[in-house]
Write a protein that holds these residues in place. Structure first.
Motif, PDB file in Angstrom:
ATOM      1  N   ASN A 108      48.254  37.806  55.441  1.00  0.00           N
ATOM      2  CA  ASN A 108      48.457  39.404  55.662  1.00  0.00           C
ATOM      3  C   ASN A 108      49.996  39.931  55.389  1.00  0.00           C
ATOM      4  N   THR A 109      50.479  39.142  54.356  1.00  0.00           N
ATOM      5  CA  THR A 109      51.980  39.448  54.128  1.00  0.00           C
ATOM      6  C   THR A 109      51.971  40.696  53.253  1.00  0.00           C
ATOM      7  N   PRO A 110      53.099  41.478  53.331  1.00  0.00           N
ATOM      8  CA  PRO A 110      53.356  42.542  52.671  1.00  0.00           C
ATOM      9  C   PRO A 110      53.452  42.497  51.032  1.00  0.00           C
ATOM     10  N   LEU A 111      52.927  43.482  50.391  1.00  0.00           N
ATOM     11  CA  LEU A 111      53.002  43.619  48.738  1.00  0.00           C
ATOM     12  C   LEU A 111      53.977  44.888  48.795  1.00  0.00           C
ATOM     13  N   GLN A 134      45.628  28.206  50.730  1.00  0.00           N
ATOM     14  CA  GLN A 134      46.786  29.095  49.918  1.00  0.00           C
ATOM     15  C   GLN A 134      46.038  29.979  48.982  1.00  0.00           C
ATOM     16  N   LYS A 135      44.840  29.792  48.610  1.00  0.00           N
ATOM     17  CA  LYS A 135      44.192  30.606  47.739  1.00  0.00           C
ATOM     18  C   LYS A 135      43.950  32.114  48.060  1.00  0.00           C
ATOM     19  N   THR A 136      44.086  32.045  49.420  1.00  0.00           N
ATOM     20  CA  THR A 136      43.962  33.575  50.150  1.00  0.00           C
ATOM     21  C   THR A 136      44.867  34.435  49.721  1.00  0.00           C
ATOM     22  N   ALA A 137      45.854  34.018  49.234  1.00  0.00           N
ATOM     23  CA  ALA A 137      47.046  34.853  48.821  1.00  0.00           C
ATOM     24  C   ALA A 137      46.554  35.874  47.782  1.00  0.00           C
ATOM     25  N   ALA A 138      45.789  35.106  46.694  1.00  0.00           N
ATOM     26  CA  ALA A 138      45.276  35.861  45.924  1.00  0.00           C
ATOM     27  C   ALA A 138      44.368  36.748  46.171  1.00  0.00           C
ATOM     28  N   PHE A 139      43.543  36.519  47.112  1.00  0.00           N
ATOM     29  CA  PHE A 139      42.389  37.464  47.638  1.00  0.00           C
ATOM     30  C   PHE A 139      43.131  38.587  48.284  1.00  0.00           C
ATOM     31  N   GLU A 140      44.241  38.313  49.008  1.00  0.00           N
ATOM     32  CA  GLU A 140      44.989  39.417  49.551  1.00  0.00           C
ATOM     33  C   GLU A 140      45.514  40.549  48.593  1.00  0.00           C
ATOM     34  N   ILE A 141      45.947  40.064  47.525  1.00  0.00           N
ATOM     35  CA  ILE A 141      46.660  40.844  46.423  1.00  0.00           C
ATOM     36  C   ILE A 141      45.572  41.511  45.834  1.00  0.00           C
ATOM     37  N   CYS A 142      44.508  41.097  45.469  1.00  0.00           N
ATOM     38  CA  CYS A 142      43.399  41.997  45.006  1.00  0.00           C
ATOM     39  C   CYS A 142      42.899  42.932  45.928  1.00  0.00           C
ATOM     40  N   VAL A 173      44.735  44.460  48.217  1.00  0.00           N
ATOM     41  CA  VAL A 173      45.616  45.629  48.200  1.00  0.00           C
ATOM     42  C   VAL A 173      45.540  46.446  47.298  1.00  0.00           C
ATOM     43  N   LEU A 174      45.464  45.753  46.002  1.00  0.00           N
ATOM     44  CA  LEU A 174      45.764  46.514  44.866  1.00  0.00           C
ATOM     45  C   LEU A 174      44.403  47.236  44.141  1.00  0.00           C
ATOM     46  N   GLY A 175      43.517  46.352  44.672  1.00  0.00           N
ATOM     47  CA  GLY A 175      41.994  46.951  44.404  1.00  0.00           C
ATOM     48  C   GLY A 175      41.627  46.152  42.783  1.00  0.00           C
ATOM     49  N   ALA A 176      42.503  45.234  42.384  1.00  0.00           N
ATOM     50  CA  ALA A 176      42.241  44.306  41.169  1.00  0.00           C
ATOM     51  C   ALA A 176      43.487  43.398  41.151  1.00  0.00           C
ATOM     52  N   ALA A 177      43.149  42.325  40.303  1.00  0.00           N
ATOM     53  CA  ALA A 177      44.196  41.457  39.927  1.00  0.00           C
ATOM     54  C   ALA A 177      45.535  42.144  39.281  1.00  0.00           C
ATOM     55  N   PRO A 178      46.726  41.730  39.505  1.00  0.00           N
ATOM     56  CA  PRO A 178      47.746  42.332  38.658  1.00  0.00           C
ATOM     57  C   PRO A 178      47.649  41.788  36.832  1.00  0.00           C
ATOM     58  N   ASP A 179      48.207  42.278  36.160  1.00  0.00           N
ATOM     59  CA  ASP A 179      48.459  41.760  34.648  1.00  0.00           C
ATOM     60  C   ASP A 179      49.066  40.620  34.745  1.00  0.00           C
ATOM     61  N   TRP A 180      50.392  40.378  35.385  1.00  0.00           N
ATOM     62  CA  TRP A 180      51.140  39.250  35.411  1.00  0.00           C
ATOM     63  C   TRP A 180      51.342  38.938  36.750  1.00  0.00           C
ATOM     64  N   LEU A 181      51.316  37.543  37.274  1.00  0.00           N
ATOM     65  CA  LEU A 181      51.538  36.850  38.394  1.00  0.00           C
ATOM     66  C   LEU A 181      52.760  35.924  38.104  1.00  0.00           C
ATOM     67  N   CYS A 182      53.908  36.102  38.787  1.00  0.00           N
ATOM     68  CA  CYS A 182      54.926  35.224  38.355  1.00  0.00           C
ATOM     69  C   CYS A 182      55.344  34.477  39.751  1.00  0.00           C
ATOM     70  N   LEU A 183      55.499  33.198  39.798  1.00  0.00           N
ATOM     71  CA  LEU A 183      55.954  32.389  40.807  1.00  0.00           C
ATOM     72  C   LEU A 183      56.624  31.252  40.569  1.00  0.00           C
ATOM     73  N   PRO A 184      57.397  30.627  41.614  1.00  0.00           N
ATOM     74  CA  PRO A 184      58.179  29.328  41.309  1.00  0.00           C
ATOM     75  C   PRO A 184      57.220  28.077  41.134  1.00  0.00           C
ATOM     76  N   VAL A 185      57.464  27.115  40.624  1.00  0.00           N
ATOM     77  CA  VAL A 185      56.565  25.878  40.499  1.00  0.00           C
ATOM     78  C   VAL A 185      57.542  24.832  40.843  1.00  0.00           C
ATOM     79  N   GLY A 186      56.947  23.932  42.116  1.00  0.00           N
ATOM     80  CA  GLY A 186      57.598  22.698  42.546  1.00  0.00           C
ATOM     81  C   GLY A 186      56.703  21.591  42.323  1.00  0.00           C
ATOM     82  N   ASN A 187      56.029  21.382  43.604  1.00  0.00           N
ATOM     83  CA  ASN A 187      54.897  20.546  43.501  1.00  0.00           C
ATOM     84  C   ASN A 187      53.577  20.832  42.755  1.00  0.00           C
ATOM     85  N   ALA A 188      53.558  22.023  42.505  1.00  0.00           N
ATOM     86  CA  ALA A 188      52.606  22.824  41.685  1.00  0.00           C
ATOM     87  C   ALA A 188      51.180  23.059  42.404  1.00  0.00           C
ATOM     88  N   GLY A 189      51.347  23.040  43.573  1.00  0.00           N
ATOM     89  CA  GLY A 189      49.982  23.346  44.618  1.00  0.00           C
ATOM     90  C   GLY A 189      49.730  24.899  44.596  1.00  0.00           C
TER      91      GLY A 189
END
Length: 352
Positions: A28-31, A164-172, A174-190
């Protein structure tokens, strides 16, 4: 009171029946909208930060750890272990403590930010430094778990990705749909792997749409960009200083399937974006600024035209997790006598 993450999204999560609820009220982190930065990048689009640094231990790892530790408890594990560059260590230690389990953490010697190591110690984990890299540490913990009844809670653990995939659910949601672009850092890639899992699943069930994914590595630790492992990764972004991503193939697949890509940016670009975010009131650790730094670089180069689009950048960890660079460059505040006139003069002096 917000419902615990695993309860809120339980129908969407592929978790064993024996999984227990071990929660610290994660998720439930803020957007947070960033209209000023959007204008600096040309304007005409919506830009948001998903601020995962406001999870209980200060990073996105808590989403996956509530699931991984809950599953481990349910099958009777008494000890959990992970290799870590810092955030996984703190999260594993906290959730193990919550569940009454022993936590063991292997870290690369001298390569973990103090704020993260302090967290693991504070929560009571047994911390071991190895004279090697994160990749060496991960190899060791995998071997150990094959020999003993110890639960591995790195992102190789599939239940980590389920959480971790629940963050994608939360974004949708709050926004009512997926964004056009999702940008994120990649380390171990999980994380990039789990976001794509989440968006695909939500789209199948709720027709929420799919984003294009821009994964961003640091140029000194960019095996997915270079196309080969990096034996001695180096970057100020300690959370993504990884030369052999455990979920590398899945990350590349996620970027390709989404119509996006994985790129690299310099440490200078990462630190500049960290400073820009701070000017908006959002302090993140260096690695967290990588996704937005990569997006800005792509926009400035004309490779992304964001006008009319909705963009979400994932900021994975709080600035207090890795404050070393800020601390080292921090000027000593001037000392002024207890005198109103002198204070007034300092306050009203023009900013240089």
């Amino acid at each position: 009171m917000t419902q615990p993450l695993l309860q809120r999204y339980r129908p969407y999560l592929d978790l064993p029946e024996h999984t227990q609820l071990v929660t610290l009220s994660e998720g439930n982190t803020p957007l947070i909208p960033l209209p000023r930065l959007a204008e600096q990048l040309g304007g005409g689009f919506e830009l948001y930060v998903k601020y995962e640094g406001l999870n209980p231990t200060g990073s996105f790892k808590d989403r996956g750890m509530t699931a991984a530790i809950g599953e481990a408890v349910g099958r009777g594990a008494k000890t959990v272990i992970c290799a870590s560059t810092g955030n996984t260590a703190a999260s594993a230690a906290a959730y193990a403590a919550r569940a009454g389990l022993k936590a063991v953490v292997l870290i690369p010697q001298g390569k973990v930010a103090a704020g993260k190591l302090a967290g693991a110690v504070a929560y009571g984990a047994q911390v071991l430094q190895i004279q090697g890299s994160f990749d060496d540490a991960l190899h060791l913990v995998v071997e150990l778990c094959q020999r003993h009844p110890i639960a591995l809670v790195n992102s190789l653990n599939p239940y980590r990705l389920e959480g971790q995939k629940t963050a994608a659910f939360e974004i949708c949601d709050v926004l009512g749909a997926a964004p056009d672009w999702l940008c994120l850092p990649v380390g171990n890639a999980g994380n990039i792997t789990s976001y794509w899992m989440g968006f695909r699943q939500y789209n199948q069930l709720q027709q929420s749409g799919l984003p294009r994914i821009l994964g961003v590595q640091a140029s000194g630790a960019a095996p997915l960009v270079l196309g080969h492992p990096v034996e001695h990764p180096e970057t100020v972004a300690t959370a993504i200083r990884i030369g052999r991503p455990a979920r590398g193939e899945q990350a590349l697949q996620a970027a390709e399937e989404s119509g996006g890509r994985i790129i690299a940016v310099s440490d200078e670009q990462i630190l500049a974006m960290q400073k820009t975010l701070a000017s908006e009131g959002i302090w993140v650790e260096p690695a967290s600024a990588a996704g937005l730094a990569g997006f800005a670089a792509e926009v400035e180069a004309g490779r992304i035209q964001p006008r009319g689009k909705r963009v979400v950048a994932i900021c994975t960890g709080h600035g207090l997790k890795d404050p070393d660079i800020i601390v080292k460059s921090m000027p000593t505040p001037p000392q002024i006598a207890v005198n109103l006139a002198l204070i007034e003069e300092a306050v009203l002096a023009p900013t240089i």
